[in-house]
Scaffold this active site. Structure first.
Site, PDB file in Angstrom:
ATOM      1  N   CYS A 117       0.981  -1.140  -0.044  1.00  0.00           N
ATOM      2  CA  CYS A 117      -0.012   0.027   0.050  1.00  0.00           C
ATOM      3  C   CYS A 117       0.713   1.298  -0.166  1.00  0.00           C
ATOM      4  CB  CYS A 117      -0.996  -0.203   1.287  1.00  0.00           C
ATOM      5  SG  CYS A 117      -2.309  -1.185   0.854  1.00  0.00           S
ATOM      6  N   THR A 140     -16.788  10.157   1.024  1.00  0.00           N
ATOM      7  CA  THR A 140     -16.016  10.347   2.190  1.00  0.00           C
ATOM      8  C   THR A 140     -14.760   9.497   2.035  1.00  0.00           C
ATOM      9  OG1 THR A 140     -17.297   8.962   3.416  1.00  0.00           O
ATOM     10  CG2 THR A 140     -17.920  11.194   3.532  1.00  0.00           C
ATOM     11  N   ASP A 158     -14.563   6.489   1.269  1.00  0.00           N
ATOM     12  CA  ASP A 158     -14.820   5.038   1.804  1.00  0.00           C
ATOM     13  C   ASP A 158     -14.043   4.011   1.431  1.00  0.00           C
ATOM     14  OD1 ASP A 158     -16.005   3.746   4.123  1.00  0.00           O
ATOM     15  OD2 ASP A 158     -17.905   4.835   4.245  1.00  0.00           O
ATOM     16  N   ASP A 214      -8.712  -3.474  -5.152  1.00  0.00           N
ATOM     17  CA  ASP A 214      -7.297  -3.164  -4.645  1.00  0.00           C
ATOM     18  C   ASP A 214      -6.214  -4.115  -5.341  1.00  0.00           C
ATOM     19  OD1 ASP A 214      -5.471  -2.281  -2.932  1.00  0.00           O
ATOM     20  OD2 ASP A 214      -6.936  -1.814  -1.376  1.00  0.00           O
ATOM     21  N   HIS A 228      -8.603 -10.858 -14.840  1.00  0.00           N
ATOM     22  CA  HIS A 228      -8.124 -10.000 -16.108  1.00  0.00           C
ATOM     23  C   HIS A 228      -6.529  -9.884 -15.949  1.00  0.00           C
ATOM     24  CE1 HIS A 228      -8.069  -7.830 -19.778  1.00  0.00           C
ATOM     25  NE2 HIS A 228      -7.243  -7.019 -19.395  1.00  0.00           N
ATOM     26  N   SER A 229      -5.889 -10.244 -16.891  1.00  0.00           N
ATOM     27  CA  SER A 229      -4.287 -10.135 -16.966  1.00  0.00           C
ATOM     28  C   SER A 229      -3.762  -9.562 -18.221  1.00  0.00           C
ATOM     29  CB  SER A 229      -3.970 -11.536 -16.910  1.00  0.00           C
ATOM     30  OG  SER A 229      -4.019 -12.149 -18.240  1.00  0.00           O
ATOM     31  N   ASP A 256     -10.524   0.663   7.295  1.00  0.00           N
ATOM     32  CA  ASP A 256      -9.442   0.005   7.460  1.00  0.00           C
ATOM     33  C   ASP A 256      -8.214   0.818   7.383  1.00  0.00           C
ATOM     34  OD1 ASP A 256      -9.524   0.082   4.650  1.00  0.00           O
ATOM     35  OD2 ASP A 256      -8.691  -1.950   4.309  1.00  0.00           O
TER      36      ASP A 256
END
Length: 366
Positions: free
Chosen positions: A35, A66, A68, A86, A158-159, A245
């Site tokens: 991340c 916001t 989220d 993600d 998907h690649s 999170d």
């Protein structure tokens, strides 16, 4: 700060030994990892500020207003669909561990909304001229293993052939429309709970510098592959008002999103914040990520630190967390029961780290 003990696992080292074809370390193929790859909060806000509004849709219950963790669309009176994506570049060299970390991190957004995952799609970009097919397969195997642990299939994906290795998930889940958890419901008087210790970014930086020992690597893998599925249970708990999170923007950045969403001030007690033990030591020795500095520069006047604040402590509070814990805002009279529930689910390092007060949106460290 509370220092969490090291956690034991040798999975990453073991899997590294079974690869039959030589290949360059995964982290050597990427300019960033985990991340820590995310755009800085200020950059992202600048980009989105010029984007057109999505328009009025009665069934879009949660959009990007916001920042989220996922979008939510009402399907009927009993079900709402939670959707997120993600993905990132590797923060470790072991392919199986990279896949596990990325999948755990992606599913976290679904859990943070109080939802239960139903299936996932893989997002894959790999330098196929550099990485053997066996390595790429192990990355996908790692992601599939985590999804199996969560009780869902990887139903497709998907690649592409890309310069840097990228892996993640599109994750879908279901929640009752009346029990969605968002980052904007915090109330004055609430207690703040953090479910995982901080320090993932510091450990990742130390790994790339060759300064992370086996115990440190074990702690890194253990925390980043621990599913945040307690979030799905929290949606049924009276008194839980807001959840998000903690990932790439660090604890202070995601707390700031919660403060803005609720129009409240969040107080974080430095000494109560749990830390991965080796990360705390490495931070004091000057190990940090570039993303922690970018994060701090993005917060502006919204984050208030005491005079003479320790630089290492600041780096840990701004440290980008890959597959980090949940930050929960819960009523004072429900906080003890919620904390017991979280710890009983295996999050033994979970701590009360502060509270919510009236005031303009801000995060104040005390």
């Amino acid at each position: 700060m509370v220092i969490a003990p090291g956690l034991a696992s040798r999975r990453g080292i073991r899997h590294a030994l079974v690869m039959s074809e030589p290949h360059p370390p995964l982290t050597s193929l990427a300019h960033g990892g985990g991340c820590g790859c995310k755009l800085a909060p200020a950059v992202l806000r600048s980009i989105l500020s010029e984007a057109p509004a999505p328009g009025a849709f009665a069934d879009l219950l949660v959009g990007r207003e916001t920042s989220d963790d996922a979008a939510v669309w009402r399907l009927n009176d009993q079900q709402a669909l939670v959707a997120t994506t993600d993905f990132f570049m590797p923060m470790v060299d072991d392919p199986f561990d990279f896949g596990r970390i990325a999948a755990t991190n992606a599913l976290s957004d679904v859990y943070a909304m109080g939802a239960t995952p139903i299936f996932a799609l893989a997002v894959v970009g790999m330098p196929v001229s550099v990485l053997p097919a066996e390595v790429i397969r192990r990355i996908l195997d790692g992601g599939s293993a985590v999804c199996a642990e969560a009780g869902i299939p990887v139903a497709g994906g998907h690649s592409i052939d890309s310069v840097e290795p990228i892996y993640g998930l599109i994750a879908l889940g279901l929640v009752h429309p009346d029990r969605i958890l968002t980052n904007r419901g915090a109330r004055a008087g609430d207690v703040l709970i953090l479910t995982k210790p901080l320090g993932v970014g510091v450990l990742s930086a130390a790994f790339k510098q060759g300064r992370l020992d086996e115990d440190g690597y074990a702690a890194l893998i253990a925390t980043t592959t621990r599913l945040n599925r307690i979030g799905a249970r929290l949606s049924d708990v009276q008194g839980v008002h807001a959840v998000t999170d903690v990932t790439g923007f660090g604890l202070l950045g995601h707390a700031m999103e919660m403060a803005r969403g609720a129009g409240r001030e969040l107080h974080i007690e430095l000494e109560a914040v749990p830390l991965i033990a080796q990360a705390a030591r490495l931070a004091r020795e000057g190990v940090r990520t570039g993303a922690s500095g970018r994060n701090w520069d993005s917060y502006g006047d919204g984050v208030i630190l005491p005079d003479g604040f320790d630089p290492a402590s600041r780096d840990l509070l701004t440290d980008p967390q890959t597959s980090g814990g949940l930050l929960i805002s819960v009523a004072e009279d429900a906080a003890a029961a919620v904390l017991d529930l979280i710890r009983a689910d295996g999050f033994v390092e979970a701590r009360r780290i502060g509270r919510v007060t009236d005031g303009p949106p801000a995060v104040r460290v005390v």
